[in-house]
Every structure is written in C-alpha cells, then in structure tokens.
Design a protein around this motif. Structure first.
Motif, PDB file in Angstrom:
ATOM      1  N   ILE A   1       0.591  -0.930  -0.241  1.00  0.00           N
ATOM      2  CA  ILE A   1       0.274  -0.172  -0.064  1.00  0.00           C
ATOM      3  C   ILE A   1       1.009   1.168   0.257  1.00  0.00           C
ATOM      4  CG2 ILE A   1      -2.039  -1.052   1.267  1.00  0.00           C
ATOM      5  CD1 ILE A   1      -1.045   0.098   3.318  1.00  0.00           C
ATOM      6  N   GLY A   2       0.336   2.293  -0.246  1.00  0.00           N
ATOM      7  CA  GLY A   2       1.118   3.638  -0.480  1.00  0.00           C
ATOM      8  C   GLY A   2       2.162   3.464  -1.406  1.00  0.00           C
ATOM      9  N   LYS A   3       3.353   4.238  -1.520  1.00  0.00           N
ATOM     10  CA  LYS A   3       3.815   4.553  -1.671  1.00  0.00           C
ATOM     11  C   LYS A   3       5.323   3.070  -1.614  1.00  0.00           C
ATOM     12  CE  LYS A   3       8.108   6.274   0.818  1.00  0.00           C
ATOM     13  NZ  LYS A   3       8.317   7.870   1.196  1.00  0.00           N
ATOM     14  N   SER A   4       4.935   2.331  -1.406  1.00  0.00           N
ATOM     15  CA  SER A   4       5.460   1.066  -1.400  1.00  0.00           C
ATOM     16  C   SER A   4       5.208  -0.325  -2.911  1.00  0.00           C
ATOM     17  CB  SER A   4       5.334   0.333  -0.441  1.00  0.00           C
ATOM     18  OG  SER A   4       5.831   0.717   0.778  1.00  0.00           O
TER      19      SER A   4
ATOM     20  N   ASN B   1      17.949   1.568   2.134  1.00  0.00           N
ATOM     21  CA  ASN B   1      16.376   1.845   2.855  1.00  0.00           C
ATOM     22  C   ASN B   1      15.044   0.595   1.719  1.00  0.00           C
ATOM     23  OD1 ASN B   1      17.694   3.644   4.702  1.00  0.00           O
ATOM     24  ND2 ASN B   1      16.964   4.951   2.717  1.00  0.00           N
ATOM     25  N   LEU B   2      14.938   0.542   0.714  1.00  0.00           N
ATOM     26  CA  LEU B   2      14.100  -0.225  -0.787  1.00  0.00           C
ATOM     27  C   LEU B   2      14.232  -1.012   0.517  1.00  0.00           C
ATOM     28  CD1 LEU B   2      15.202   0.580  -3.873  1.00  0.00           C
ATOM     29  CD2 LEU B   2      12.994   1.706  -2.879  1.00  0.00           C
ATOM     30  N   MET B   3      14.934  -1.952   0.893  1.00  0.00           N
ATOM     31  CA  MET B   3      14.394  -3.094   1.875  1.00  0.00           C
ATOM     32  C   MET B   3      14.252  -3.240   2.980  1.00  0.00           C
ATOM     33  SD  MET B   3      16.047  -5.032  -0.331  1.00  0.00           S
ATOM     34  CE  MET B   3      15.928  -3.924  -2.013  1.00  0.00           C
ATOM     35  N   LYS B   4      14.431  -2.740   3.643  1.00  0.00           N
ATOM     36  CA  LYS B   4      13.867  -2.346   4.746  1.00  0.00           C
ATOM     37  C   LYS B   4      12.730  -1.671   5.192  1.00  0.00           C
ATOM     38  CE  LYS B   4      19.318  -1.504   7.078  1.00  0.00           C
ATOM     39  NZ  LYS B   4      20.127   0.180   7.501  1.00  0.00           N
ATOM     40  N   ARG B   5      12.676  -0.952   4.346  1.00  0.00           N
ATOM     41  CA  ARG B   5      11.400   0.564   4.576  1.00  0.00           C
ATOM     42  C   ARG B   5      10.254   0.178   3.370  1.00  0.00           C
ATOM     43  NH1 ARG B   5      14.236   6.150   4.524  1.00  0.00           N
ATOM     44  NH2 ARG B   5      15.614   6.000   6.542  1.00  0.00           N
ATOM     45  N   VAL B   6      10.757  -1.380   2.506  1.00  0.00           N
ATOM     46  CA  VAL B   6       9.886  -1.408   1.655  1.00  0.00           C
ATOM     47  C   VAL B   6       9.424  -3.196   1.177  1.00  0.00           C
ATOM     48  CG1 VAL B   6       9.021  -1.151  -1.525  1.00  0.00           C
ATOM     49  CG2 VAL B   6      10.082   0.804   0.159  1.00  0.00           C
ATOM     50  N   LEU B   7      10.695  -3.463   1.259  1.00  0.00           N
ATOM     51  CA  LEU B   7      10.352  -5.063   0.825  1.00  0.00           C
ATOM     52  C   LEU B   7      10.512  -5.744   1.668  1.00  0.00           C
ATOM     53  CD1 LEU B   7      10.245  -7.422  -1.775  1.00  0.00           C
ATOM     54  CD2 LEU B   7      12.894  -7.117  -1.497  1.00  0.00           C
TER      55      LEU B   7
ATOM     56  N   PRO C   1       8.885  -4.999   4.955  1.00  0.00           N
ATOM     57  CA  PRO C   1       7.631  -4.853   6.071  1.00  0.00           C
ATOM     58  C   PRO C   1       6.645  -5.442   5.059  1.00  0.00           C
ATOM     59  CG  PRO C   1       9.339  -2.421   5.769  1.00  0.00           C
ATOM     60  CD  PRO C   1       9.864  -4.157   4.857  1.00  0.00           C
ATOM     61  N   VAL C   2       6.589  -4.959   3.598  1.00  0.00           N
ATOM     62  CA  VAL C   2       5.474  -5.505   3.112  1.00  0.00           C
ATOM     63  C   VAL C   2       5.113  -6.765   2.899  1.00  0.00           C
ATOM     64  CG1 VAL C   2       4.117  -5.561   0.925  1.00  0.00           C
ATOM     65  CG2 VAL C   2       4.958  -3.698   1.378  1.00  0.00           C
ATOM     66  N   GLN C   3       6.463  -8.152   2.763  1.00  0.00           N
ATOM     67  CA  GLN C   3       6.483  -9.185   3.015  1.00  0.00           C
ATOM     68  C   GLN C   3       5.737 -10.159   4.323  1.00  0.00           C
ATOM     69  OE1 GLN C   3       9.823 -11.458   1.492  1.00  0.00           O
ATOM     70  NE2 GLN C   3      10.565  -9.631   1.332  1.00  0.00           N
ATOM     71  N   ILE C   4       6.413  -9.049   5.861  1.00  0.00           N
ATOM     72  CA  ILE C   4       5.694  -9.556   6.884  1.00  0.00           C
ATOM     73  C   ILE C   4       4.638  -8.828   6.577  1.00  0.00           C
ATOM     74  CG2 ILE C   4       6.371  -8.482   9.346  1.00  0.00           C
ATOM     75  CD1 ILE C   4       9.323  -8.184   8.642  1.00  0.00           C
ATOM     76  N   ALA C   5       4.020  -7.950   6.334  1.00  0.00           N
ATOM     77  CA  ALA C   5       2.488  -7.841   6.460  1.00  0.00           C
ATOM     78  C   ALA C   5       1.473  -8.748   5.861  1.00  0.00           C
ATOM     79  CB  ALA C   5       2.089  -6.260   5.693  1.00  0.00           C
TER      80      ALA C   5
END
Length: 186
Positions: A20-23, A117-123, A125-129
């Motif tokens: 969701i969002g910018k991800s 940052n792309l790993m920590k803030r996007v990839l 967290p989205v996988q965990i969610a």
C-alpha cells in the motif's frame, strides 16, 4: 527454486495485496517488469510512457548514487506495462516527490533512493504484512532480485499455469540479458 529463491505465485498475490501507499507502485513495477534494483532506482518519468503502457530502461543508479550506463547494451530495452502496474504508476506520478533527476522512485527529497532503505522500508515490511516470512518471522526474500526471478518465471511459464508463455528470446529481451544462455540457465 520456487518458494526458496523465487516467490511462489501465491506469495506474489499476498505481497501485491499487502503493498500500500508508496510501496505499491514500486513493488508492482519490480514484480511485473523484472527490472534490476539499480534500474528501478535510476528509472525516470521520461522513460515511462503512460499512454503507450511501456517502460524504457535506459540508465541505472549505482551503489554510489551515480546515474550511469546500464550493465550492457542489451540491458537497454522496452517492457510492456500491464493495467495493474500502469494504474499504480499513474496514481504514483501525482504523489511522487518532485526530483531534479525526474526519478520515478526517488527518496523523500527527490534524490536517488538508498538500496538498503528499499529493503528495510519497502520489501521486508510488505512481506511481513503479507505473511511471507521465514521460520523466525523475518521477510522470506531478502533482496529485490527474487522479484526479478519471479518475473522471468512468470514470463516463461505456460498459460495453463498462470504464466505468459513467452518465447525464451522475448524473455531474454525483457530481462536485458546479453545471452540467451543466461536466461535459460537462470
């Protein structure tokens, strides 16, 4: 190996749903174009044709935050965008931070986004969610290259299996591989 190095179609569905969002525009572009991380980081709006529904890979951003040439001559390519990616990019263009570089996925100040940052803030967290996690509850796929491998598999897989069933030569061109052996072996 699917489910080990390459996300399964079900894992991709869950990631797409959780993004969701910018991800969302970033991950949809990564999943359904097969761009390398450096190509995503260096992608400019002038290289995204929202009317024709295609994306042109013409440059990359390296680990030193420098825009430069692609990996090889064959890495310069045009990739069709499906409706899901196209719509996400149209929406993102309105919200995207302005950038002197004209980047599609800049950081908050319009500069080249940091790979970590792309790993920590996007990839991750989205996988965990999405519940795409390892036994310890961490993101199952640690890098964007797993999404590139998914794209390659999706392009090659039979229509009956949910793939695009594209000829190997077409997949090679879309991935920007210099050799068809690289595409076939990987």
């Amino acid at each position: 190996n699917v489910g080990v190095d390459i996300p399964t179609p079900d894992e991709i569905r869950r990631i797409v749903h959780a993004a969701i969002g910018k991800s969302r525009p970033f991950l949809l572009t990564a999943i359904f174009t097969g761009l390398r991380a450096s190509e995503l980081r260096g992608l400019r709006w002038i290289d995204v044709d929202l009317k024709k529904g295609e994306l042109h890979v013409r440059q990359r951003a390296d680990r030193y935050y420098q825009i430069g040439k692609l990996k090889s001559e064959s890495a310069e390519r045009t990739i069709p965008l499906g409706p899901l990616v196209l719509n996400a990019l149209k929406e993102w263009k309105l919200a995207c931070p302005k950038s002197n570089l004209g980047l599609v996925f800049p950081n908050g100040s319009g500069k080249i986004e940091d790979h970590a940052n792309l790993m920590k803030r996007v990839l991750w967290p989205v996988q965990i969610a999405a519940g795409v996690v390892d036994a310890k509850g961490n993101a199952k796929y640690t890098g964007l290259h797993s999404l590139r491998h998914f794209y390659a598999s999706w392009c090659m897989n039979r229509l009956a299996d949910g793939g695009l069933e594209l000829p190997l030569k077409t997949v090679q061109a879309r991935l920007g591989h210099a050799s068809i052996m690289m595409t076939a072996d990987t």
